[in-house]
Design an enzyme around this catalytic site. Structure first.
Site, short mmCIF file in Angstrom:
data_model
loop_
_atom_site.label_atom_id
_atom_site.label_comp_id
_atom_site.label_asym_id
_atom_site.label_seq_id
_atom_site.Cartn_x
_atom_site.Cartn_y
_atom_site.Cartn_z
N SER A 9 40.14 55.16 43.55
CA SER A 9 38.65 54.75 43.11
C SER A 9 37.93 55.86 42.66
O SER A 9 37.64 56.70 43.88
CB SER A 9 38.16 53.84 44.01
N HIS A 34 41.69 53.74 39.19
CA HIS A 34 40.61 52.57 39.48
C HIS A 34 39.09 53.17 39.10
O HIS A 34 38.46 54.16 39.83
CB HIS A 34 40.61 52.20 40.83
N ASP A 36 35.17 52.16 38.67
CA ASP A 36 34.24 51.10 39.21
C ASP A 36 32.97 51.33 38.20
O ASP A 36 32.09 52.14 38.39
CB ASP A 36 33.81 51.34 40.50
N MET A 38 29.39 49.48 37.35
CA MET A 38 28.25 48.82 38.14
C MET A 38 26.97 48.83 37.17
O MET A 38 26.51 50.18 36.62
CB MET A 38 27.86 49.59 39.48
N HIS A 67 37.14 48.35 36.63
CA HIS A 67 36.42 47.25 37.34
C HIS A 67 35.14 46.83 36.86
O HIS A 67 34.24 47.61 37.26
CB HIS A 67 36.75 47.25 38.99
N MET A 69 31.73 45.59 37.62
CA MET A 69 30.90 44.89 38.12
C MET A 69 29.61 44.80 37.69
O MET A 69 28.83 45.47 37.92
CB MET A 69 30.74 45.61 39.87
N MET A 138 38.20 41.46 46.68
CA MET A 138 37.32 42.36 47.12
C MET A 138 37.24 42.30 48.66
O MET A 138 37.32 41.16 49.29
CB MET A 138 35.93 41.99 46.65
N ASP A 172 40.38 46.08 47.42
CA ASP A 172 39.43 46.92 47.05
C ASP A 172 38.33 47.03 47.81
O ASP A 172 37.57 46.09 47.99
CB ASP A 172 38.92 46.71 45.59
C1 DX5 Z 1 33.18 49.03 45.79
C2 DX5 Z 1 34.20 49.32 44.70
C3 DX5 Z 1 35.54 49.89 45.43
C4 DX5 Z 1 35.08 51.18 46.08
C5 DX5 Z 1 36.10 51.35 47.11
O1 DX5 Z 1 32.21 48.22 44.94
O2 DX5 Z 1 34.58 48.27 43.89
O3 DX5 Z 1 36.36 50.31 44.27
O4 DX5 Z 1 34.82 52.18 45.51
O5 DX5 Z 1 35.78 52.47 48.00
P1 DX5 Z 1 36.35 52.83 49.48
O6 DX5 Z 1 37.73 52.80 49.30
O7 DX5 Z 1 35.80 54.34 49.66
O8 DX5 Z 1 35.79 51.54 50.22
ZN ZN Z 2 36.40 48.72 42.45
#
Ligand code: DX5
Ligand code: ZN
Length: 218
Positions: A9, A34, A36, A38, A67, A69, A138, A172
Site C-alpha cells: 500500500s 495498492h 489508497d 481518501m 481503493h 475511500m 477491511m 487491508d
Molecule cells: C487504510 C488503508 C490501508 C492501509 C494499510 O485505510 O486502506 O491500505 O494503507 O496500511 P497498514 O498495512 O500500514 O495497516
Molecule cells: Zn486500502
C-alpha cells in the site's frame, strides 16, 4: 487455493517520491500496487486523486489496485479508470448505486471490487458477489496506515471464501506475516500491507515482501 498476491500500500511509502517508490515496489517483487484514495469525508484523512494514479501509471507496469475511500465513487470512477486504474474498489457503505458503479467499472474492461468496513456485516455484499472480481475486507477502520489488525474480521473472510471460491479476497490494514498468515488460513489470497513492508524494522522492501510471501504460504 488461489495464488497468494502481495499488494504493498503506497500510503506508507515516501509521498515525496511516488514514481520512484512505484518503480522500487515493482523491482522488489510485488504483485499489485495498492493505492489508497481518501476524500476526507468517507474517512477522516485526505490522500491523493486521479492525477497521482496517472503518474503511477507512467512509473510502473504493476496492476494498480485503486481503493476508493470516498463518499461518491460513482462521480469519480471514470476519472480513475482513465488515469490507469486496473482494479477499482468501491465501498458498499458509500452513497452510490453500487450495481451501477460496478457495471461502469466492468464496462471499461477493468476489475470491479467491493470493500466493506469492519462494522459492516458480510451479508451486505452478498447481492453483489457475481458483479465483482475482488472483495477487499477491511481489517482496520479505514483512513490510516499503521493501525492494529482487528481479528473479528477473520470470520467474514471465512464466510466469504465459502460463498465465493473464485473471488480474489483481499485483506487491508494491520497486515504482517502473523496476521497475514491468519487471513490466508481463513481464505484470503491478496495481502495489502503498508507499514509492515515499507517501514519494516530490519528488512529492505524486497526481503520484507519475500518474508511475508513465504511466511503465509508455509
Ligand atoms: C487504510 C488503508 C490501508 C492501509 C494499510 O485505510 O486502506 O491500505 O494503507 O496500511 P497498514 O498495512 O500500514 O495497516
Ligand atoms: Zn486500502
Amino acid at each position: 487455493m488461489k495464488k497468494v498476491r502481495i499488494a504493498p500500500s503506497i500510503l506508507a511509502a515516501d509521498f515525496g517520491r511516488f514514481a520512484a517508490e512505484a518503480q522500487r515496489t515493482e523491482l522488489a517483487g510485488a504483485d499489485w500496487l495498492h493505492c489508497d484514495v481518501m476524500d476526507g469525508n468517507f474517512v477522516p484523512n485526505i490522500s491523493f486523486g486521479p492525477d497521482v494514479i496517472a503518474a503511477l501509471r507512467q512509473a510502473t507496469k504493476l496492476p494498480l489496485d485503486v481503493h476508493l475511500m470516498i463518499v461518491r465513487p460513482d462521480l469519480y470512477a471514470e476519472r480513475f479508470l482513465e488515469a490507469g486504474a486496473d482494479h477499482l474498489i468501491v465501498h458498499v457503505e458509500a452513497a452510490h448505486d453500487v450495481t451501477k458503479t460496478l457495471a461502469l467499472i466492468r464496462s471499461r474492461g477493468k476489475q470491479a471490487g467491493l470493500s466493506l468496513n469492519p462494522a459492516t456485516p458480510v451479508k451486505q455484499i452478498f447481492p453483489y458477489l457475481d458483479q465483482i472480481s475482488e472483495v477487499l475486507v477491511m481489517t482496520v477502520n479505514p483512513g490510516f496506515g499503521g493501525q492494529a489488525f482487528l481479528p473479528e474480521t477473520l470470520e467474514k473472510i471465512r464466510e466469504l471464501r465459502q460463498r465465493a471460491p473464485q473471488l480474489d479476497i483481499s485483506v487491508d490494514g494491520g497486515i504482517n506475516p502473523e496476521t497475514g498468515r491468519r487471513c490466508v488460513e481463513a481464505g484470503a489470497n491478496v495481502l495489502v500491507a503498508g507499514n509492515a513492508l515499507y517501514r519494516h524494522k530490519t528488512l529492505a522492501l524486497p526481503d520484507a515482501i519475500q518474508e511475508l510471501r513465504t511466511y503465509v504460504e508455509r
